[in-house]
Design an enzyme around this catalytic site. Structure first.
Site, PDB file in Angstrom:
ATOM      1  CB  SER A   1      -0.901  -0.061   1.336  1.00  0.00           C
ATOM      2  OG  SER A   1      -1.537   1.316   1.376  1.00  0.00           O
TER       3      SER A   1
ATOM      4  CE1 TYR B   1      -4.435  -2.067   4.551  1.00  0.00           C
ATOM      5  CE2 TYR B   1      -3.581   0.010   4.166  1.00  0.00           C
ATOM      6  CZ  TYR B   1      -4.158  -0.969   3.736  1.00  0.00           C
ATOM      7  OH  TYR B   1      -4.016  -1.116   2.353  1.00  0.00           O
TER       8      TYR B   1
END
Length: 275
Positions: free
Chosen positions: A160, A173
């Site tokens: 990401s 995350y």
């Protein structure tokens, strides 16, 4: 000399998190380029994420779409945290399709929550288990088969933008995606002797059920105005990437066009990581 048609002819690709979104897009893109597909997804709720999980019907739709594109496909409902089930699925699917050349470790969850937000439903364990341990398990299940085949190959890990630039309000995350980046680089060194390339892609916001802004995220940003600057981007047309934009990058890294590229963390992020 490679062309843009049939880049993956005769190859077999394993894709995790393939029921919808980026995973489905990757499966279709690779099937259109000649690959056979091993597609898996857990197809049930496995975290406190506020968006609805993929379903068995979603995975069946991926199966149908790949076949319509002319590809062979084997699907399974597998949790990437279950190393035994994952290993058996990869082993049997690779035997059915004739090998394993490409791995796209894409399965993941996106759960909002900052350091001070954790309560009884702390997302830490599920997020790390799926996003980081799940990728580790995928590589453990797949790499020995690729080495045994002796033909090299390509592994692409979905990290990401948050795996290159930490974002507030999603601390578990961010930790998981930074971990994935380190895992990719270490694996690239270890597997290079077997001519297996390992890279990662780093999307920003993507127009999928997982990838957009959610009400809880909006409430966190509303309560913490200083966080907002971290969410800026350079390119705004489109404001969200499509899953196919990420698939183009994944296809490139999987293909002979990237035959000298390994250990690279490739941003596909509309410039988020440079602001």
């Amino acid at each position: 000399m490679s062309t843009m048609t049939g880049l993956l002819e005769g190859k077999v690709a394993l894709i995790t998190g393939a029921a919808r979104g980026q995973g489905r897009s990757h499966a279709l893109k690779m099937a259109e380029q000649g690959a056979s597909i091993l597609a898996l997804d857990v197809c049930r709720r496995v975290s406190t994420a506020v968006y609805d999980p993929a379903t068995p019907e979603d995975l069946a739709e991926t199966h149908s779409l790949v076949e319509k594109a002319g590809g062979k496909i084997v699907t399974g409902e597998i949790d990437v945290r279950d190393l035994g089930a994952l290993t058996e699925f990869v082993r049997s699917g690779a035997a059915e399709l004739g090998g394993l050349d490409i791995v796209v470790a894409n399965a993941g969850v996106n759960v909002w929550g900052g350091l001070l937000d954790a309560g009884d439903e702390d997302p830490w364990d599920d997020t790390i288990g799926i996003n980081l341990t799940g990728v580790y398990n995928t590589l453990r299940a797949a790499a020995p088969l690729m080495i045994k085949n002796g033909q090299g190959g390509s592994i692409i890990i979905t990290s990401s933008a948050t795996g290159l630039k930490a974002l507030p309000g999603m601390i578990a995350y961010a930790a998981s995606k930074y971990g994935v980046t380190g895992l990719m680089k270490a694996a690239a060194i270890e597997l290079g002797q077997h001519e297996i390339r390992v890279n990662s892609v780093h999307p920003w916001a993507v127009n999928t059920p997982m990838g957009g802004m959610h009400p809880f995220g909006e409430s966190i940003l509303g309560a913490n105005p200083s966080f907002v600057d971290s969410f800026k981007q350079v390119l705004h047309d489109p404001p969200l990437a499509e899953a196919s934009d990420i698939s183009d990058a994944v296809l490139f890294l999987a293909s002979p066009l990237a035959r000298t590229i390994t250990g690279v963390a490739l941003p596909v992020d509309q410039g988020n990581t440079i602001v």
